[in-house]
Design an enzyme around this catalytic site. Structure first.
Site, PDB file in Angstrom:
ATOM      1  N   GLU A  47       2.207  -3.601  -2.885  1.00 30.61           N
ATOM      2  CA  GLU A  47       1.186  -2.554  -2.703  1.00 30.61           C
ATOM      3  C   GLU A  47       1.795  -1.198  -3.111  1.00 30.61           C
ATOM      4  OE1 GLU A  47       0.779  -1.458   1.442  1.00 30.61           O
ATOM      5  OE2 GLU A  47      -1.295  -0.808   1.182  1.00 30.61           O
ATOM      6  N   ASN A 115      -7.045   2.381  -2.633  1.00 31.12           N
ATOM      7  CA  ASN A 115      -5.785   1.645  -2.640  1.00 31.12           C
ATOM      8  C   ASN A 115      -6.091   0.326  -3.368  1.00 31.12           C
ATOM      9  OD1 ASN A 115      -3.442   0.248  -2.089  1.00 31.12           O
ATOM     10  ND2 ASN A 115      -3.328   0.902   0.047  1.00 31.12           N
ATOM     11  N   LYS A 132      -8.556  -2.141  -1.532  1.00 34.09           N
ATOM     12  CA  LYS A 132      -8.242  -2.501  -0.141  1.00 34.09           C
ATOM     13  C   LYS A 132      -9.398  -2.181   0.806  1.00 34.09           C
ATOM     14  CE  LYS A 132      -4.394  -1.748   3.138  1.00 34.09           C
ATOM     15  NZ  LYS A 132      -3.102  -1.030   3.282  1.00 34.09           N
ATOM     16  N   GLU A 151      -3.601   6.418   5.606  1.00 36.47           N
ATOM     17  CA  GLU A 151      -4.440   5.706   4.622  1.00 36.47           C
ATOM     18  C   GLU A 151      -5.912   6.060   4.764  1.00 36.47           C
ATOM     19  OE1 GLU A 151      -3.686   1.710   3.197  1.00 36.47           O
ATOM     20  OE2 GLU A 151      -2.069   1.566   4.649  1.00 36.47           O
ATOM     21  N   CYS A 182      -1.954  -5.706   1.800  1.00 33.59           N
ATOM     22  CA  CYS A 182      -1.248  -5.424   3.056  1.00 33.59           C
ATOM     23  C   CYS A 182      -2.044  -5.750   4.315  1.00 33.59           C
ATOM     24  CB  CYS A 182      -0.759  -3.975   3.063  1.00 33.59           C
ATOM     25  SG  CYS A 182       0.480  -3.736   4.355  1.00 33.59           S
ATOM     26  N   ASN A 207       3.346  -2.902   2.340  1.00 33.52           N
ATOM     27  CA  ASN A 207       4.349  -1.923   2.792  1.00 33.52           C
ATOM     28  C   ASN A 207       4.219  -1.914   4.306  1.00 33.52           C
ATOM     29  OD1 ASN A 207       5.464   0.156   0.550  1.00 33.52           O
ATOM     30  ND2 ASN A 207       3.391  -0.481   0.001  1.00 33.52           N
TER      31      ASN A 207
HETATM   32  N1  CDT Z   1       0.189  -0.664   4.245  1.00 34.95           N
HETATM   33  C1  CDT Z   1      -0.306  -1.241   5.354  1.00 34.95           C
HETATM   34  O1  CDT Z   1      -1.459  -1.642   5.389  1.00 34.95           O
HETATM   35  N2  CDT Z   1       0.515  -1.338   6.413  1.00 34.95           N
HETATM   36  C2  CDT Z   1       0.095  -1.816   7.668  1.00 34.95           C
HETATM   37  C3  CDT Z   1       0.854  -1.157   8.743  1.00 34.95           C
HETATM   38  C4  CDT Z   1       0.066  -1.170   9.968  1.00 34.95           C
HETATM   39  S1  CDT Z   1       1.041  -1.327  11.337  1.00 34.95           S
HETATM   40  C5  CDT Z   1       0.580  -2.888  11.934  1.00 34.95           C
HETATM   41  C6  CDT Z   1       0.246  -3.327   7.834  1.00 34.95           C
HETATM   42  O2  CDT Z   1      -0.687  -3.964   8.310  1.00 34.95           O
HETATM   43  O3  CDT Z   1       1.308  -3.862   7.537  1.00 34.95           O
END
Ligand code: CDT
Length: 331
Positions: A47, A115, A132, A151, A182, A207
């Site tokens: 991502e 995204n 996303k 985000e 993600c 990420n």
């Molecule tokens: N980039 C992304 O979506 N990261 C989120 C962090 C959220 S913390 C649970 C993820 O779901 O990994």
């Protein structure tokens, strides 16, 4: 003859805030070269693969964040990646921040930010685009958090649904491919929408910080990896598909990302896993015939699903309290 595709998760180590896209692209091309040497036919990058995970940085004026976005894909900076992939005949999945000038739901054409991930075929065609849907975090600066996760500030909710495309990849005439980004992987609804389109291979980049910085309570860091793997393994098993799940890893702008990229089969087993927090290529030969067992037995959707009992899934967003039990004679 078995339908086998050789895939790779091209994990990236950290990309620091000051690093230009040209460095990230050069690193990705090195991973593509490795992939070529190992006979890989499809490479999945993370991502927001071209820059640091910029939603951790607050800009009061959102337009100031535009330098993190791509107004065109390919662009001058990303063209070498497309050229290298085409040279090797390798397909790839790339996550990036997209600026699009297009009509919104009211019909007004305006600048929009998503995204986004694209799936590119071995000849360089964009086969599929995904934006996303599940955007985590918050829209305003949160002084209680040790690291921001903005985000919801920088991106609109994706408006393309969860599409699946059947297209040639490697030596195969057609593979049913879908994408997630993600946080989407934590939502069974997203997997099921892909499963309902007979997806065979899900490409997803992520990420994920090693630490929960939301200040909502303690979460042990090892559970971050566990929950990521749990979600992907369950998604693959319950929808009888493979997934290539690729992380950005290591310490980026002082924040640790959990890594642990994996490739998962339709039984929900991890068949390859990254062992470092650096640029690392993990590969697997995926026999797509293995998707048949699940989808013709336990998860034969046409025979066993009961949508008439699932109304709440699409009618409701938050959960509601249940009815309270009362003794029959007190009713
Ligand atoms: N980039 C992304 O979506 N990261 C989120 C962090 C959220 S913390 C649970 C993820 O779901 O990994």
């Amino acid at each position: 003859m078995s339908r086998i595709v050789t895939v790779a998760a091209a994990q990236l180590g950290p990309i620091q805030k000051a690093e230009p896209r040209s460095i990230a692209v050069a690193r990705m091309i090195r991973l593509l070269e490795q992939a070529h040497r190992r006979g890989v036919e499809l490479v999945v990058f993370p991502e927001l693969a071209l820059t640091t995970f910029f939603p951790r940085h607050y800009h009061q004026d959102i337009a100031e964040a535009d330098s993190w976005f791509e107004p065109a894909m390919p662009s001058n900076e990303t063209a070498p990646l497309f050229e290298a992939a085409r040279r090797y005949g390798i397909g790839f999945h790339l996550g990036f921040a997209e600026i699009a000038h297009e009509a919104d739901e009211t019909g007004v054409v305006r600048k929009r930010r998503f995204n986004t991930a694209i799936l590119v075929g071995p000849r360089g065609d964009v086969l599929l685009k995904y934006r996303k849907v599940h955007l985590p975090g918050h829209a305003e600066y949160d002084p209680k958090r040790t690291v921001q996760h903005l985000e919801k500030r920088y991106f609109e909710v994706g408006n393309l649904g969860f599409p699946v495309i059947r297209a040639p990849m490697g030596s195969l005439d057609g593979i049913n491919m879908g994408m997630m980004i993600c946080n989407d992987r934590r939502w069974p609804e997203a997997w099921r929408v892909l499963g309902l389109q007979s997806v065979e291979l899900v490409a997803l980049g992520y990420n994920t910080p090693s630490h929960n910085t939301e200040a909502g309570g303690f979460e042990a860091p090892h559970l971050r990896v566990f929950h990521s793997h749990l979600s992907i393994q369950a998604g693959c098993y319950q929808n009888a598909c493979f997934a290539v799940a690729t992380a950005k890893a290591g310490t980026e702008d002082g924040c640790e990302l959990a890594g642990h990229s994996i490739i998962v089969n339709p039984q929900g087993e991890i068949i390859a896993m990254a062992a470092t927090w650096d640029d690392e290529l993990i590969t697997a030969d995926c026999n797509l015939d293995l998707c048949t067992l699940g989808r013709t037995t336990v998860f034969a959707f046409d025979r066993h699903r009961r949508p008439e009992a699932y109304g709440r899934i699409v009618e409701q967003v938050g959960s509601v309290p249940p009815e309270t039990w009362k003794k029959p004679d007190a009713r």
